[in-house]
Design a protein around this motif. Sequence first.
Motif, PDB file in Angstrom:
ATOM      1  N   VAL A   1       0.792  -1.090  -0.046  1.00  0.00           N
ATOM      2  CA  VAL A   1       0.108  -0.090   0.111  1.00  0.00           C
ATOM      3  C   VAL A   1       0.780   1.396  -0.204  1.00  0.00           C
ATOM      4  O   VAL A   1       1.881   1.442   0.755  1.00  0.00           O
ATOM      5  CB  VAL A   1      -1.066   0.302   1.143  1.00  0.00           C
ATOM      6  CG1 VAL A   1      -1.768   1.172   1.449  1.00  0.00           C
ATOM      7  CG2 VAL A   1      -1.770  -1.280   1.355  1.00  0.00           C
ATOM      8  N   CYS A   2       0.761   2.263  -0.904  1.00  0.00           N
ATOM      9  CA  CYS A   2       1.348   3.208  -0.874  1.00  0.00           C
ATOM     10  C   CYS A   2       1.071   4.136  -0.087  1.00  0.00           C
ATOM     11  O   CYS A   2      -0.227   4.641   0.311  1.00  0.00           O
ATOM     12  CB  CYS A   2       1.131   3.933  -2.444  1.00  0.00           C
ATOM     13  SG  CYS A   2       2.183   5.439  -2.389  1.00  0.00           S
ATOM     14  N   GLU A   3       2.017   4.708   0.727  1.00  0.00           N
ATOM     15  CA  GLU A   3       1.813   5.765   1.884  1.00  0.00           C
ATOM     16  C   GLU A   3       2.397   7.204   1.353  1.00  0.00           C
ATOM     17  O   GLU A   3       2.741   8.057   2.071  1.00  0.00           O
ATOM     18  CB  GLU A   3       2.238   5.497   3.191  1.00  0.00           C
ATOM     19  CG  GLU A   3       3.867   5.119   3.022  1.00  0.00           C
ATOM     20  CD  GLU A   3       4.082   4.814   4.622  1.00  0.00           C
ATOM     21  OE1 GLU A   3       3.319   4.929   5.705  1.00  0.00           O
ATOM     22  OE2 GLU A   3       5.165   4.361   4.836  1.00  0.00           O
ATOM     23  N   GLY A   4       2.750   7.193   0.066  1.00  0.00           N
ATOM     24  CA  GLY A   4       3.407   8.540  -0.503  1.00  0.00           C
ATOM     25  C   GLY A   4       2.228   9.693  -0.228  1.00  0.00           C
ATOM     26  O   GLY A   4       1.130   9.471  -0.020  1.00  0.00           O
ATOM     27  N   LEU A   5       2.921  10.978  -0.543  1.00  0.00           N
ATOM     28  CA  LEU A   5       2.141  12.068  -0.360  1.00  0.00           C
ATOM     29  C   LEU A   5       0.999  12.096  -1.226  1.00  0.00           C
ATOM     30  O   LEU A   5      -0.110  12.613  -0.701  1.00  0.00           O
ATOM     31  CB  LEU A   5       2.964  13.282  -0.681  1.00  0.00           C
ATOM     32  CG  LEU A   5       2.320  14.773  -0.681  1.00  0.00           C
ATOM     33  CD1 LEU A   5       2.038  14.794   0.814  1.00  0.00           C
ATOM     34  CD2 LEU A   5       3.189  15.634  -1.108  1.00  0.00           C
ATOM     35  N   SER A   6       1.070  11.768  -2.480  1.00  0.00           N
ATOM     36  CA  SER A   6      -0.313  12.048  -3.561  1.00  0.00           C
ATOM     37  C   SER A   6      -1.278  11.099  -2.984  1.00  0.00           C
ATOM     38  O   SER A   6      -2.453  11.270  -3.000  1.00  0.00           O
ATOM     39  CB  SER A   6       0.248  11.771  -4.785  1.00  0.00           C
ATOM     40  OG  SER A   6       1.130  12.520  -5.364  1.00  0.00           O
ATOM     41  N   CYS A   7      -0.885   9.842  -2.654  1.00  0.00           N
ATOM     42  CA  CYS A   7      -1.771   8.917  -1.992  1.00  0.00           C
ATOM     43  C   CYS A   7      -2.726   9.400  -0.684  1.00  0.00           C
ATOM     44  O   CYS A   7      -3.593   9.234  -0.454  1.00  0.00           O
ATOM     45  CB  CYS A   7      -1.336   7.485  -1.808  1.00  0.00           C
ATOM     46  SG  CYS A   7      -1.005   6.636  -3.655  1.00  0.00           S
ATOM     47  N   HIS A   8      -1.612   9.918   0.206  1.00  0.00           N
ATOM     48  CA  HIS A   8      -2.078  10.308   1.295  1.00  0.00           C
ATOM     49  C   HIS A   8      -3.080  11.638   0.953  1.00  0.00           C
ATOM     50  O   HIS A   8      -4.160  11.546   1.720  1.00  0.00           O
ATOM     51  CB  HIS A   8      -0.930  10.918   2.085  1.00  0.00           C
ATOM     52  CG  HIS A   8      -1.246  11.696   3.351  1.00  0.00           C
ATOM     53  ND1 HIS A   8      -1.841  10.979   4.551  1.00  0.00           N
ATOM     54  CD2 HIS A   8      -1.353  12.893   3.912  1.00  0.00           C
ATOM     55  CE1 HIS A   8      -2.070  11.866   5.331  1.00  0.00           C
ATOM     56  NE2 HIS A   8      -1.790  13.213   4.880  1.00  0.00           N
TER      57      HIS A   8
ATOM     58  N   VAL B   1       4.595   1.127   1.455  1.00  0.00           N
ATOM     59  CA  VAL B   1       5.740   1.780   0.394  1.00  0.00           C
ATOM     60  C   VAL B   1       5.679   3.257   0.277  1.00  0.00           C
ATOM     61  O   VAL B   1       4.325   3.745   0.421  1.00  0.00           O
ATOM     62  CB  VAL B   1       5.950   0.775  -0.836  1.00  0.00           C
ATOM     63  CG1 VAL B   1       6.103  -0.447  -0.768  1.00  0.00           C
ATOM     64  CG2 VAL B   1       4.614   1.293  -1.621  1.00  0.00           C
ATOM     65  N   GLN B   2       6.514   3.863  -0.138  1.00  0.00           N
ATOM     66  CA  GLN B   2       6.773   5.115  -0.287  1.00  0.00           C
ATOM     67  C   GLN B   2       6.030   5.660  -1.606  1.00  0.00           C
ATOM     68  O   GLN B   2       5.182   6.743  -1.406  1.00  0.00           O
ATOM     69  CB  GLN B   2       8.049   5.638  -0.218  1.00  0.00           C
ATOM     70  CG  GLN B   2       8.381   5.807   1.243  1.00  0.00           C
ATOM     71  CD  GLN B   2       7.432   6.595   1.897  1.00  0.00           C
ATOM     72  OE1 GLN B   2       6.939   7.952   1.736  1.00  0.00           O
ATOM     73  NE2 GLN B   2       6.959   6.302   3.210  1.00  0.00           N
ATOM     74  N   CYS B   3       6.222   5.100  -2.763  1.00  0.00           N
ATOM     75  CA  CYS B   3       5.608   5.353  -3.876  1.00  0.00           C
ATOM     76  C   CYS B   3       5.568   4.433  -4.970  1.00  0.00           C
ATOM     77  O   CYS B   3       6.509   3.724  -5.123  1.00  0.00           O
ATOM     78  CB  CYS B   3       6.177   6.684  -4.444  1.00  0.00           C
ATOM     79  SG  CYS B   3       5.395   7.712  -5.909  1.00  0.00           S
ATOM     80  N   LEU B   4       4.504   4.373  -5.718  1.00  0.00           N
ATOM     81  CA  LEU B   4       4.328   3.099  -6.587  1.00  0.00           C
ATOM     82  C   LEU B   4       4.486   3.761  -8.001  1.00  0.00           C
ATOM     83  O   LEU B   4       4.090   3.106  -9.179  1.00  0.00           O
ATOM     84  CB  LEU B   4       3.242   2.527  -6.302  1.00  0.00           C
ATOM     85  CG  LEU B   4       3.188   1.383  -5.093  1.00  0.00           C
ATOM     86  CD1 LEU B   4       1.815   0.889  -4.862  1.00  0.00           C
ATOM     87  CD2 LEU B   4       4.239   0.380  -5.015  1.00  0.00           C
ATOM     88  N   ALA B   5       4.772   4.943  -8.223  1.00  0.00           N
ATOM     89  CA  ALA B   5       5.039   5.632  -9.368  1.00  0.00           C
ATOM     90  C   ALA B   5       3.604   5.810 -10.177  1.00  0.00           C
ATOM     91  O   ALA B   5       3.397   5.490 -11.327  1.00  0.00           O
ATOM     92  CB  ALA B   5       6.086   4.962 -10.328  1.00  0.00           C
ATOM     93  N   SER B   6       2.520   5.805  -9.498  1.00  0.00           N
ATOM     94  CA  SER B   6       1.265   6.090  -9.954  1.00  0.00           C
ATOM     95  C   SER B   6       0.484   7.298  -9.278  1.00  0.00           C
ATOM     96  O   SER B   6      -0.499   6.901  -8.855  1.00  0.00           O
ATOM     97  CB  SER B   6       0.505   4.639  -9.510  1.00  0.00           C
ATOM     98  OG  SER B   6      -0.887   4.896 -10.166  1.00  0.00           O
ATOM     99  N   CYS B   7       1.307   8.149  -8.898  1.00  0.00           N
ATOM    100  CA  CYS B   7       0.768   9.475  -8.162  1.00  0.00           C
ATOM    101  C   CYS B   7      -0.495   9.990  -8.879  1.00  0.00           C
ATOM    102  O   CYS B   7      -1.284  10.641  -8.005  1.00  0.00           O
ATOM    103  CB  CYS B   7       1.849  10.642  -8.039  1.00  0.00           C
ATOM    104  SG  CYS B   7       3.323   9.685  -7.315  1.00  0.00           S
ATOM    105  N   GLY B   8      -0.606  10.025 -10.203  1.00  0.00           N
ATOM    106  CA  GLY B   8      -1.502  10.738 -10.668  1.00  0.00           C
ATOM    107  C   GLY B   8      -2.911   9.723 -10.602  1.00  0.00           C
ATOM    108  O   GLY B   8      -4.008  10.336 -11.032  1.00  0.00           O
TER     109      GLY B   8
HETATM  110  S1  FES Z   1       2.538   8.577  -3.826  1.00  0.00           S
HETATM  111 FE1  FES Z   1       1.094   6.961  -3.957  1.00  0.00          FE
HETATM  112  S2  FES Z   1       1.760   6.359  -6.221  1.00  0.00           S
HETATM  113 FE2  FES Z   1       2.896   7.965  -5.833  1.00  0.00          FE
END
Ligand code: FES
Length: 150
Positions: free
Chosen positions: A72-79, A113-120
């Motif tokens: 599961v992405c916990e990166g900024l865009s997903c957040h 994970v931090q980012c799955l390169a699917s921020c958009g």
């Molecule tokens: S922050 Fe979730 S895919 Fe990049």
Amino acid sequence: MTVTGVGQVDAAKRSMLLTALYVAQAQHGYLTSEAMDRVAERLGMTPKEVYEAATFYSMFHFAPVGRYVIQVCEGLSCHLAGGAENILEHLQHKLHIKPGQTTRDGLFTLQMVQCLASCGTSPAMRVNDTLYENLTCDQVDIILDELRGG
Ligand code: FES
């Protein structure tokens, strides 16, 4: 020449390294230290270089995992999309595990994970090699049902 990180390994060697690590992981389901040592020896790298490169990529595991690794992405865009926390809570509730754990039946491992390169197209999660985008909790249920049935 001393290579200290994945960014300093030349592109050709990095490509061979990733392929070798992928093959090594397929043998046991995760990368053992012995497997990484063998990869290092065959590619003329140090074990440290191989380990540093492997830890850079979320697709590699260093301990036994379930048949399906849910990341599961916990990166900024997903957040910001308001999804990461909801998706994580939902998965924890459905699977009765926390990040880093595997279900008792050995079917699912949950990771953040931090980012799955699917921020958009966030929120996103990956199950093994499959990426799921614009995810909702209802879709998570469907995915889990399909994986349990398959
Ligand atoms: S922050 Fe979730 S895919 Fe990049």
